[in-house]
Design an enzyme around this catalytic site. Sequence first.
Site, PDB file in Angstrom:
ATOM      1  CG  ASP A  78      -0.255   0.015   2.532  1.00  0.00           C
ATOM      2  OD1 ASP A  78       0.686  -0.777   2.708  1.00  0.00           O
ATOM      3  OD2 ASP A  78      -0.644   0.806   3.417  1.00  0.00           O
ATOM      4  CD  GLU A 143       4.223   0.698   7.105  1.00  0.00           C
ATOM      5  OE1 GLU A 143       5.088   0.969   7.952  1.00  0.00           O
ATOM      6  OE2 GLU A 143       3.883   1.507   6.222  1.00  0.00           O
ATOM      7  CD  GLU A 144       2.872   4.220   4.115  1.00  0.00           C
ATOM      8  OE1 GLU A 144       2.813   4.914   5.149  1.00  0.00           O
ATOM      9  OE2 GLU A 144       3.911   4.089   3.454  1.00  0.00           O
ATOM     10  CD  GLU A 172       8.976   0.375   5.710  1.00  0.00           C
ATOM     11  OE1 GLU A 172       9.227   1.350   4.980  1.00  0.00           O
ATOM     12  OE2 GLU A 172       7.831   0.099   6.115  1.00  0.00           O
TER      13      GLU A 172
END
Length: 392
Positions: A78, A143-144, A172
Amino acid sequence: MPLSLLQELIKRPSITPQECGIYEIILNKLNSLIQKEHIDTFIIEQEKEGVKNLFYLIAPKGADKSNLHHFCFAGHIDVVPTGEGWEFEPFCGTQDEKYIYGRGTQDMKGGISAFICAVCNILESHNTSSLPIMLSILLTSDEEGEGIYGTKFMLEELKKRDLLPHSCIVAEPTSINHTGDMLKIGRRGSINGTLIIEGKQGHVAYPQKCINPIELLGSKLGALAGIELDNGDSHFAPSKLVITDIRSGMEVVNVTPQNLKIMFNVRNSPLSNEDSIRSYITSILGSLPYELTLKTNSLPFITADDSEIVKSLCAIIERTLGITPQLSTSGGTSDARFFASYGVNVVEIGVPNDRIHAINERVSISDILALHDIFVEFLQLFIKNAKIENLK
Protein backbone atom coordinates in the site's frame (compact mmCIF):
# COMPACT_ATOMS: atom_id res chain seq x y z
CA MET A 1 14.41 -7.88 -13.65
CA PRO A 2 13.21 -5.81 -10.70
CA LEU A 3 12.79 -2.69 -12.87
CA SER A 4 10.01 -4.10 -15.02
CA LEU A 5 8.28 -5.62 -11.99
CA LEU A 6 8.49 -2.30 -10.16
CA GLN A 7 6.89 -0.48 -13.07
CA GLU A 8 4.13 -3.08 -13.16
CA LEU A 9 3.45 -2.60 -9.44
CA ILE A 10 3.54 1.20 -9.66
CA LYS A 11 0.76 1.08 -12.25
CA ARG A 12 -1.52 -0.40 -9.59
CA PRO A 13 -2.83 2.56 -7.49
CA SER A 14 -2.84 0.65 -4.20
CA ILE A 15 -3.64 3.48 -1.80
CA THR A 16 -4.25 2.03 1.67
CA PRO A 17 -5.90 -0.46 2.03
CA GLN A 18 -6.42 -1.25 -1.66
CA GLU A 19 -4.48 -4.16 -3.18
CA CYS A 20 -5.41 -3.64 -6.85
CA GLY A 21 -4.43 -7.10 -8.09
CA ILE A 22 -0.78 -6.86 -7.06
CA TYR A 23 -0.79 -10.25 -5.35
CA GLU A 24 -1.91 -11.96 -8.54
CA ILE A 25 1.07 -10.45 -10.37
CA ILE A 26 3.46 -11.71 -7.69
CA LEU A 27 1.85 -15.15 -7.38
CA ASN A 28 2.00 -15.70 -11.13
CA LYS A 29 5.68 -14.77 -11.17
CA LEU A 30 6.57 -17.10 -8.30
CA ASN A 31 4.34 -20.01 -9.29
CA SER A 32 5.81 -20.11 -12.80
CA LEU A 33 9.20 -21.01 -11.31
CA ILE A 34 8.18 -23.59 -8.71
CA GLN A 35 9.44 -27.12 -9.41
CA LYS A 36 6.62 -29.05 -7.82
CA GLU A 37 8.58 -32.29 -7.70
CA HIS A 38 11.10 -30.62 -5.38
CA ILE A 39 9.19 -27.84 -3.64
CA ASP A 40 6.16 -27.57 -1.40
CA THR A 41 4.35 -24.24 -1.34
CA PHE A 42 1.91 -23.02 1.25
CA ILE A 43 -0.13 -19.91 0.51
CA ILE A 44 -2.35 -17.88 2.82
CA GLU A 45 -4.44 -15.09 1.32
CA GLN A 46 -6.54 -13.33 3.91
CA GLU A 47 -8.82 -10.33 3.80
CA LYS A 48 -10.17 -8.62 6.88
CA GLU A 49 -11.86 -5.23 7.15
CA GLY A 50 -10.82 -4.40 3.59
CA VAL A 51 -7.14 -5.24 4.20
CA LYS A 52 -5.60 -7.94 2.01
CA ASN A 53 -2.56 -9.95 3.08
CA LEU A 54 -0.44 -12.58 1.35
CA PHE A 55 1.87 -15.20 2.84
CA TYR A 56 3.83 -17.41 0.45
CA LEU A 57 6.01 -20.20 1.87
CA ILE A 58 8.53 -22.25 -0.10
CA ALA A 59 9.94 -25.42 1.51
CA PRO A 60 11.79 -28.54 0.33
CA LYS A 61 9.29 -31.26 -0.50
CA GLY A 62 8.62 -33.71 2.29
CA ALA A 63 11.22 -32.22 4.63
CA ASP A 64 10.86 -32.09 8.39
CA LYS A 65 10.05 -28.42 8.58
CA SER A 66 10.70 -28.26 12.33
CA ASN A 67 14.42 -28.69 11.63
CA LEU A 68 14.67 -26.01 8.94
CA HIS A 69 15.50 -22.35 9.41
CA HIS A 70 12.64 -20.18 8.17
CA PHE A 71 13.65 -16.87 6.57
CA CYS A 72 11.07 -14.27 5.50
CA PHE A 73 11.03 -11.20 3.26
CA ALA A 74 8.31 -8.74 4.30
CA GLY A 75 6.83 -5.50 3.06
CA HIS A 76 3.72 -3.45 2.33
CA ILE A 77 2.21 -2.90 -1.09
CA ASP A 78 0.00 0.00 0.00
CA VAL A 79 0.98 3.61 -0.63
CA VAL A 80 -0.09 7.03 0.62
CA PRO A 81 -2.23 9.36 -1.56
CA THR A 82 -0.39 11.30 -4.26
CA GLY A 83 -1.54 14.90 -3.95
CA GLU A 84 -1.20 17.30 -6.87
CA GLY A 85 1.69 18.88 -8.75
CA TRP A 86 3.48 15.81 -10.07
CA GLU A 87 5.80 16.18 -13.07
CA PHE A 88 4.85 12.65 -14.17
CA GLU A 89 1.68 10.67 -13.61
CA PRO A 90 2.20 9.04 -10.19
CA PHE A 91 0.82 5.65 -11.23
CA CYS A 92 2.55 5.20 -14.60
CA GLY A 93 6.07 4.13 -13.60
CA THR A 94 7.79 6.58 -15.94
CA GLN A 95 11.48 5.78 -16.47
CA ASP A 96 14.37 7.89 -17.71
CA GLU A 97 18.11 7.18 -17.77
CA LYS A 98 18.53 7.42 -13.99
CA TYR A 99 15.17 7.07 -12.26
CA ILE A 100 11.78 5.41 -12.13
CA TYR A 101 9.07 7.82 -10.97
CA GLY A 102 5.82 7.08 -9.17
CA ARG A 103 4.09 6.73 -5.84
CA GLY A 104 5.65 3.82 -3.99
CA THR A 105 8.92 3.66 -5.93
CA GLN A 106 10.81 4.18 -2.68
CA ASP A 107 8.13 3.32 -0.13
CA MET A 108 8.14 0.47 -0.73
CA LYS A 109 7.37 -1.21 -4.02
CA GLY A 110 11.02 -0.79 -4.97
CA GLY A 111 12.10 -3.01 -2.09
CA ILE A 112 9.37 -5.54 -2.81
CA SER A 113 10.36 -5.77 -6.47
CA ALA A 114 13.97 -6.33 -5.43
CA PHE A 115 13.23 -9.21 -3.07
CA ILE A 116 10.60 -10.88 -5.26
CA CYS A 117 13.10 -10.97 -8.12
CA ALA A 118 15.84 -12.17 -5.75
CA VAL A 119 13.65 -15.11 -4.71
CA CYS A 120 12.92 -15.81 -8.38
CA ASN A 121 16.66 -15.78 -9.06
CA ILE A 122 17.19 -18.45 -6.41
CA LEU A 123 14.34 -20.57 -7.77
CA GLU A 124 15.80 -20.35 -11.27
CA SER A 125 19.47 -20.86 -10.47
CA HIS A 126 19.53 -23.04 -7.37
CA ASN A 127 19.05 -26.79 -7.21
CA THR A 128 15.76 -26.67 -5.35
CA SER A 129 15.85 -30.42 -4.66
CA SER A 130 18.43 -29.66 -1.95
CA LEU A 131 17.01 -26.40 -0.59
CA PRO A 132 18.07 -26.41 3.09
CA ILE A 133 15.75 -23.66 4.36
CA MET A 134 12.18 -22.49 4.31
CA LEU A 135 11.75 -19.21 2.47
CA SER A 136 8.67 -17.02 2.72
CA ILE A 137 7.20 -13.70 1.63
CA LEU A 138 4.73 -11.72 3.74
CA LEU A 139 2.91 -8.76 2.19
CA THR A 140 0.15 -6.48 3.45
CA SER A 141 -2.00 -3.68 2.06
CA ASP A 142 -2.21 -1.85 5.40
CA GLU A 143 1.03 -0.45 6.75
CA GLU A 144 0.45 3.19 5.93
CA GLY A 145 -2.94 3.03 7.67
CA GLU A 146 -3.86 1.76 11.11
CA GLY A 147 -2.00 -1.51 10.61
CA ILE A 148 -4.40 -3.50 12.77
CA TYR A 149 -5.24 -6.17 10.20
CA GLY A 150 -1.93 -6.16 8.31
CA THR A 151 1.39 -7.66 9.38
CA LYS A 152 0.36 -7.79 13.05
CA PHE A 153 -2.74 -9.80 12.20
CA MET A 154 -0.86 -12.15 9.87
CA LEU A 155 1.86 -12.92 12.40
CA GLU A 156 -0.84 -13.87 14.89
CA GLU A 157 -2.18 -16.29 12.26
CA LEU A 158 1.28 -17.69 11.54
CA LYS A 159 1.89 -18.30 15.23
CA LYS A 160 -1.33 -20.32 15.45
CA ARG A 161 -0.07 -22.49 12.57
CA ASP A 162 3.49 -22.76 13.92
CA LEU A 163 4.81 -20.92 10.85
CA LEU A 164 6.56 -17.93 12.39
CA PRO A 165 9.91 -17.16 10.72
CA HIS A 166 13.18 -17.25 12.62
CA SER A 167 14.66 -14.26 10.80
CA CYS A 168 13.31 -11.57 8.50
CA ILE A 169 14.25 -8.67 6.25
CA VAL A 170 11.72 -5.86 5.92
CA ALA A 171 12.57 -3.91 2.76
CA GLU A 172 11.68 -0.47 4.10
CA PRO A 173 13.57 2.46 2.51
CA THR A 174 16.24 2.82 5.19
CA SER A 175 19.16 4.24 3.22
CA ILE A 176 20.27 7.88 3.15
CA ASN A 177 22.27 8.55 -0.01
CA HIS A 178 22.84 5.11 -1.53
CA THR A 179 21.34 1.67 -1.03
CA GLY A 180 23.10 -0.10 1.83
CA ASP A 181 24.53 2.91 3.65
CA MET A 182 22.14 2.39 6.58
CA LEU A 183 20.51 -0.68 8.11
CA LYS A 184 17.83 -0.44 10.75
CA ILE A 185 18.62 -3.09 13.34
CA GLY A 186 15.98 -1.84 15.74
CA ARG A 187 13.52 0.94 16.40
CA ARG A 188 12.63 3.17 19.29
CA GLY A 189 9.33 2.66 21.03
CA SER A 190 6.48 5.17 20.94
CA ILE A 191 4.43 6.31 23.92
CA ASN A 192 1.62 8.87 23.63
CA GLY A 193 0.56 10.95 26.59
CA THR A 194 -2.18 13.35 27.63
CA LEU A 195 -1.76 15.61 30.64
CA ILE A 196 -4.67 17.68 32.00
CA ILE A 197 -3.97 20.31 34.66
CA GLU A 198 -7.15 21.15 36.58
CA GLY A 199 -8.01 24.70 37.62
CA LYS A 200 -11.00 26.82 38.55
CA GLN A 201 -12.58 29.08 35.95
CA GLY A 202 -13.31 32.68 36.87
CA HIS A 203 -13.27 36.35 35.97
CA VAL A 204 -9.84 37.63 35.02
CA ALA A 205 -10.38 40.73 37.21
CA TYR A 206 -10.63 38.52 40.32
CA PRO A 207 -7.64 36.18 40.06
CA GLN A 208 -7.79 35.52 43.79
CA LYS A 209 -11.04 33.67 43.19
CA CYS A 210 -9.62 31.59 40.33
CA ILE A 211 -7.12 28.77 39.98
CA ASN A 212 -5.36 29.35 36.69
CA PRO A 213 -3.95 26.03 35.34
CA ILE A 214 -1.63 27.92 32.98
CA GLU A 215 0.02 29.63 35.91
CA LEU A 216 0.18 26.34 37.82
CA LEU A 217 2.14 24.72 35.01
CA GLY A 218 4.16 27.74 33.92
CA SER A 219 7.19 27.28 36.15
CA LYS A 220 7.29 23.55 35.50
CA LEU A 221 6.91 23.48 31.72
CA GLY A 222 10.64 23.77 31.11
CA ALA A 223 11.18 20.50 32.99
CA LEU A 224 8.78 18.73 30.62
CA ALA A 225 9.06 20.23 27.15
CA GLY A 226 11.84 18.63 25.12
CA ILE A 227 13.40 17.00 28.15
CA GLU A 228 15.63 13.93 27.70
CA LEU A 229 14.38 11.21 30.00
CA ASP A 230 17.46 8.98 29.85
CA ASN A 231 20.95 8.99 28.37
CA GLY A 232 20.30 6.43 25.65
CA ASP A 233 22.97 3.86 24.82
CA SER A 234 25.25 2.80 21.97
CA HIS A 235 22.27 1.99 19.74
CA PHE A 236 19.50 4.30 20.95
CA ALA A 237 19.28 8.06 21.24
CA PRO A 238 17.98 9.39 24.57
CA SER A 239 14.23 9.15 25.11
CA LYS A 240 12.73 12.61 24.64
CA LEU A 241 9.39 14.07 25.68
CA VAL A 242 8.05 16.11 22.77
CA ILE A 243 4.95 18.25 23.35
CA THR A 244 2.69 18.25 20.29
CA ASP A 245 -0.30 20.29 21.45
CA ILE A 246 -1.29 22.68 24.27
CA ARG A 247 -4.88 23.89 24.69
CA SER A 248 -6.59 25.97 27.33
CA GLY A 249 -9.27 28.60 27.68
CA MET A 250 -12.02 29.79 25.35
CA GLU A 251 -10.08 32.27 23.19
CA VAL A 252 -11.32 35.21 25.24
CA VAL A 253 -9.41 37.70 27.38
CA ASN A 254 -11.68 38.03 30.40
CA VAL A 255 -12.11 34.42 31.59
CA THR A 256 -9.39 32.25 33.13
CA PRO A 257 -9.47 28.62 31.93
CA GLN A 258 -10.95 25.65 33.74
CA ASN A 259 -8.12 23.36 32.69
CA LEU A 260 -5.07 23.01 30.46
CA LYS A 261 -4.51 20.02 28.19
CA ILE A 262 -1.13 18.93 26.87
CA MET A 263 -0.58 16.14 24.35
CA PHE A 264 2.89 14.68 23.93
CA ASN A 265 4.87 11.79 22.52
CA VAL A 266 7.98 10.00 23.72
CA ARG A 267 10.11 8.03 21.27
CA ASN A 268 11.72 5.85 23.88
CA SER A 269 14.83 3.76 24.20
CA PRO A 270 14.72 0.53 26.24
CA LEU A 271 15.85 2.65 29.22
CA SER A 272 12.44 4.36 29.56
CA ASN A 273 8.89 3.03 29.70
CA GLU A 274 5.43 4.04 30.86
CA ASP A 275 6.29 3.57 34.53
CA SER A 276 9.48 5.62 34.43
CA ILE A 277 7.80 8.39 32.43
CA ARG A 278 4.91 8.52 34.87
CA SER A 279 7.31 8.65 37.80
CA TYR A 280 9.26 11.51 36.24
CA ILE A 281 6.17 13.60 35.46
CA THR A 282 4.79 12.96 38.95
CA SER A 283 8.05 14.16 40.48
CA ILE A 284 7.85 17.40 38.47
CA LEU A 285 4.17 18.17 39.05
CA GLY A 286 4.18 17.28 42.73
CA SER A 287 0.87 18.21 44.36
CA LEU A 288 -0.67 19.96 41.34
CA PRO A 289 -4.18 18.74 40.47
CA TYR A 290 -3.71 16.77 37.26
CA GLU A 291 -4.73 13.73 35.26
CA LEU A 292 -2.12 11.81 33.25
CA THR A 293 -2.84 9.18 30.60
CA LEU A 294 -0.08 7.19 28.87
CA LYS A 295 -0.40 4.65 26.08
CA THR A 296 2.38 2.53 24.61
CA ASN A 297 1.96 2.22 20.85
CA SER A 298 5.12 0.22 20.23
CA LEU A 299 8.00 -1.18 22.23
CA PRO A 300 11.65 -0.54 21.42
CA PHE A 301 13.58 -3.49 20.01
CA ILE A 302 17.07 -4.35 18.81
CA THR A 303 18.57 -7.15 16.73
CA ALA A 304 22.12 -7.77 17.94
CA ASP A 305 24.77 -6.35 15.65
CA ASP A 306 26.70 -9.63 15.99
CA SER A 307 23.71 -11.72 14.86
CA GLU A 308 24.17 -13.73 11.66
CA ILE A 309 21.64 -11.70 9.68
CA VAL A 310 23.32 -8.37 10.53
CA LYS A 311 26.86 -9.67 10.03
CA SER A 312 25.95 -11.27 6.70
CA LEU A 313 24.29 -8.13 5.32
CA CYS A 314 27.18 -5.93 6.43
CA ALA A 315 29.76 -8.24 4.85
CA ILE A 316 27.85 -8.38 1.55
CA ILE A 317 27.41 -4.60 1.39
CA GLU A 318 31.06 -3.96 2.21
CA ARG A 319 32.24 -6.47 -0.40
CA THR A 320 29.88 -5.54 -3.23
CA LEU A 321 29.36 -1.79 -2.71
CA GLY A 322 32.52 -0.84 -0.86
CA ILE A 323 30.67 0.90 1.96
CA THR A 324 30.25 0.12 5.64
CA PRO A 325 26.58 0.44 6.57
CA GLN A 326 25.58 2.49 9.57
CA LEU A 327 23.57 0.41 12.06
CA SER A 328 20.70 2.58 13.24
CA THR A 329 17.52 2.60 15.31
CA SER A 330 16.43 6.08 14.21
CA GLY A 331 13.18 7.09 12.56
CA GLY A 332 9.57 6.22 13.19
CA THR A 333 7.91 2.89 13.82
CA SER A 334 7.54 0.19 11.17
CA ASP A 335 6.10 -3.30 10.80
CA ALA A 336 9.48 -4.70 11.87
CA ARG A 337 8.32 -4.20 15.46
CA PHE A 338 5.66 -6.87 15.05
CA PHE A 339 8.28 -9.46 14.02
CA ALA A 340 10.50 -8.45 16.93
CA SER A 341 7.63 -8.97 19.38
CA TYR A 342 7.71 -12.69 18.46
CA GLY A 343 11.46 -12.97 18.94
CA VAL A 344 12.25 -12.86 15.21
CA ASN A 345 15.68 -11.48 14.29
CA VAL A 346 14.60 -8.66 11.99
CA VAL A 347 16.58 -6.12 9.97
CA GLU A 348 15.30 -3.37 7.68
CA ILE A 349 17.21 -2.54 4.51
CA GLY A 350 16.05 -0.75 1.39
CA VAL A 351 16.60 2.06 -1.05
CA PRO A 352 17.11 5.72 -0.01
CA ASN A 353 14.16 7.50 1.58
CA ASP A 354 14.71 11.10 0.44
CA ARG A 355 11.47 11.20 -1.61
CA ILE A 356 9.10 9.02 0.43
CA HIS A 357 5.54 10.39 0.72
CA ALA A 358 6.60 13.34 -1.45
CA ILE A 359 5.50 14.77 -4.78
CA ASN A 360 7.59 13.31 -7.63
CA GLU A 361 8.65 10.31 -5.56
CA ARG A 362 11.34 8.46 -7.48
CA VAL A 363 13.98 5.79 -7.07
CA SER A 364 17.38 5.51 -8.68
CA ILE A 365 17.72 2.58 -11.07
CA SER A 366 21.17 1.87 -9.65
CA ASP A 367 19.75 1.73 -6.11
CA ILE A 368 17.10 -0.83 -7.09
CA LEU A 369 19.63 -3.02 -8.88
CA ALA A 370 22.05 -2.78 -5.94
CA LEU A 371 19.31 -3.83 -3.50
CA HIS A 372 18.35 -6.77 -5.71
CA ASP A 373 21.98 -7.92 -5.85
CA ILE A 374 22.33 -7.64 -2.07
CA PHE A 375 19.24 -9.82 -1.60
CA VAL A 376 20.46 -12.42 -4.10
CA GLU A 377 23.86 -12.66 -2.42
CA PHE A 378 22.25 -12.79 1.00
CA LEU A 379 20.02 -15.72 0.00
CA GLN A 380 22.94 -17.54 -1.61
CA LEU A 381 25.04 -17.09 1.54
CA PHE A 382 22.13 -18.05 3.78
CA ILE A 383 21.56 -21.27 1.83
CA LYS A 384 25.28 -22.08 1.82
CA ASN A 385 25.57 -21.60 5.58
CA ALA A 386 22.42 -23.66 6.19
CA LYS A 387 23.89 -26.54 4.18
CA ILE A 388 27.10 -26.41 6.21
CA GLU A 389 25.10 -26.34 9.44
CA ASN A 390 23.03 -29.34 8.32
CA LEU A 391 26.22 -31.36 7.73
CA LYS A 392 27.42 -30.91 11.30
